[in-house]
Write an enzyme that holds these catalytic residues in place. Structure first.
Site, PDB file in Angstrom:
ATOM      1  N   TYR A 117      10.404   6.305  -2.791  1.00 26.28           N
ATOM      2  CA  TYR A 117      10.826   5.494  -1.655  1.00 26.28           C
ATOM      3  C   TYR A 117      12.022   6.232  -1.065  1.00 26.28           C
ATOM      4  CZ  TYR A 117       7.775   1.572  -2.808  1.00 26.28           C
ATOM      5  OH  TYR A 117       6.683   0.776  -3.029  1.00 26.28           O
ATOM      6  N   SER A 170       7.211   4.840 -10.031  1.00 21.18           N
ATOM      7  CA  SER A 170       7.749   4.323  -8.780  1.00 21.18           C
ATOM      8  C   SER A 170       9.267   4.439  -8.744  1.00 21.18           C
ATOM      9  CB  SER A 170       7.345   2.857  -8.611  1.00 21.18           C
ATOM     10  OG  SER A 170       8.043   2.251  -7.542  1.00 21.18           O
ATOM     11  N   VAL A 197      -9.053  -1.048  -5.723  1.00 23.03           N
ATOM     12  CA  VAL A 197      -9.885  -0.500  -6.802  1.00 23.03           C
ATOM     13  C   VAL A 197      -9.827  -1.414  -8.019  1.00 23.03           C
ATOM     14  CG1 VAL A 197     -10.219   1.448  -8.370  1.00 23.03           C
ATOM     15  CG2 VAL A 197      -9.535   1.855  -5.990  1.00 23.03           C
ATOM     16  N   ARG A 256      -0.445  -5.306   0.741  1.00 21.61           N
ATOM     17  CA  ARG A 256       0.845  -5.983   0.603  1.00 21.61           C
ATOM     18  C   ARG A 256       1.756  -5.816   1.819  1.00 21.61           C
ATOM     19  NH1 ARG A 256       2.539  -7.397  -4.367  1.00 21.61           N
ATOM     20  NH2 ARG A 256       4.686  -6.597  -4.168  1.00 21.61           N
ATOM     21  N   HIS A 284      -1.299   0.006   0.674  1.00 14.03           N
ATOM     22  CA  HIS A 284      -0.370  -0.627  -0.275  1.00 14.03           C
ATOM     23  C   HIS A 284      -1.008  -1.857  -0.919  1.00 14.03           C
ATOM     24  CE1 HIS A 284       3.874   0.209  -1.356  1.00 14.03           C
ATOM     25  NE2 HIS A 284       3.877  -1.017  -1.807  1.00 14.03           N
TER      26      HIS A 284
END
Length: 402
Positions: free
Chosen positions: A154, A130, A323, A292, A289
């Site tokens: 991002y 990330s 999952v 979230r 997401h």
């Protein structure tokens, strides 16, 4: 690539327990992982990883969607050459399981991203880093060694910083770019809001930015050195990521400057999938997401069939959100996903037992997937299709959360 019998992990657990009195380091029960993680995490850390948007109805919808799809096992099928390998973007992988991007892993254990990347390499499972990490791109690449690694972006606003991130990722062996589309601003997350806690403002989870030479140079030019003012630098980095959505047209900039597959993550509507196809990107992830971002949304699995139908085989469709088990992975494959990303369970394992805890969770998922496919009569991933399932709701399915 010779097939791997991931089910041997089950045999090892039974052998070690029966003959050596050696039990698994952490639970193999997915329903207990979150509970055990909560027992060792601070309230802030637990709320950050376990929380969702609003009243968590989207998180619940994610789980309920899985419960409403039932597998229909077939028997008396040959399994001598069972394999769960897949080909994604011309690369062979031993399974369809990918460790998805989760930020600020240093909040949950000192082993953080580098530890999880290391065990992913050991298991030959792709690791997705990330942008919001507590480890640098370079450190994760070193820990992952010869493993498969993807980079989740991002989308920073400054093009020079963006190009620097892409350059660093490519130079450090990240082969697939995963672009998050659904987090240009934060969802309303009461579990974090009630504690007034956002780790990035405290300087946690900003290592990808803080280690970037272009961001550092620009920040210092404004009169500040990162190490002298972590909070100020944190605010500057967060401002690069927040509150300004991008457009479909801007995807072309990424295509121009990234040599490799690009995956658009956060697709929930078939029309957006068609628009993603028009960009020329190679893949997409059907994802909300993990519940979230938008409260009151559909379960991600419920979005999957329409999106698969919309783009067919013209894009590589992958899946995440909700999952927890091998059966969940099978169901997503049956509905058309080519691979499945998993996040929270791996982080719960990390919290409980460090990198070895994360490794155990991944091994359990792989073994569960292997055993489940075999017992359901699915010799390969190609055997997973909609004919293998029925949509049926039982009263007990109202228990949605794992």
């Amino acid at each position: 690539m010779p097939p791997v019998n991931f089910g041997s992990y089950q045999t090892k657990i039974y052998h070690d327990g029966t003959n050596l009195n050696r039990l698994p380091a952490i639970t193999t029960n997915p329903t207990l992982l979150e509970k055990h993680a909560r027992e060792v995490l601070s309230s802030r850390a637990y709320s950050y990883i376990a929380g969702g948007a609003g009243e968590k109805s989207t998180m619940e919808a994610n789980r309920l969607a899985f419960r409403q799809w039932k597998l229909v096992p077939r028997v008396m099928r040959p399994m001598d050459d069972q394999s769960i390998s897949v080909n994604l973007f011309g690369q062979e992988y031993k399974s369809p399981l990918i460790v998805g991007p989760v930020g600020v892993q240093g909040l949950f254990h000192r082993d953080k991203e580098t530890g999880v990347a290391q065990v992913c390499s050991e298991l030959d499972v792709p690791y997705t880093l990330s942008t919001a990490s507590s480890s640098s791109i370079e450190d994760v690449a070193a820990a992952n060694q010869a493993g498969h690694r993807w980079f989740q972006l991002y989308w920073v606003h400054d093009e020079e910083i963006l190009l620097s991130l892409l350059k660093r990722a490519k130079e450090n062996g990240f082969t697939v770019l995963v672009v998050s589309l659904d987090t240009w601003t934060l969802g309303w997350r009461p579990t974090d809001l009630d504690q007034g806690y956002f780790p990035f403002y405290a300087g946690i989870g900003n290592d990808v930015g803080f280690s970037d030479p272009v961001f550092r140079a620009k920040h210092e030019k404004k009169g500040g050195k990162i190490e002298d003012d972590i909070i100020g630098a944190a605010n500057a980095w967060v401002s690069e990521l927040d509150d300004r959505p991008h457009t479909w047209e801007q995807v072309e900039f990424l295509r121009k400057h990234w040599q490799g597959p690009i995956v658009l993550k956060g697709i929930q509507h078939a029309d957006d999938a068609r628009r993603a196809l028009e960009t020329g990107c190679e893949g997409l992830v059907v994802s909300n997401h993990g519940g979230r971002q938008v409260d009151g949304a559909i379960g991600s699995l419920d979005a999957l069939p329409d999106i698969v139908d919309a783009v067919g085989d013209k894009m590589t469709v992958m899946f995440d959100s909700g999952v927890r088990t091998g059966a969940d992975v099978i169901k997503a494959l049956c509905l058309g996903a080519k691979a499945v990303l998993v996040g929270r369970p791996v982080i719960y394992g990390l919290a409980i037992g460090g990198k070895e805890g994360a490794k155990s969770v991944i091994e359990c998922l792989l073994a569960d997937l292997w055993q489940g496919m075999g017992l359901a009569g699915m010799r390969t991933v190609a055997d997973c299709n909609r004919d293998c399932m029925r949509r049926i709701s039982y009263p007990g399915d109202l228990k949605t959360m794992l």
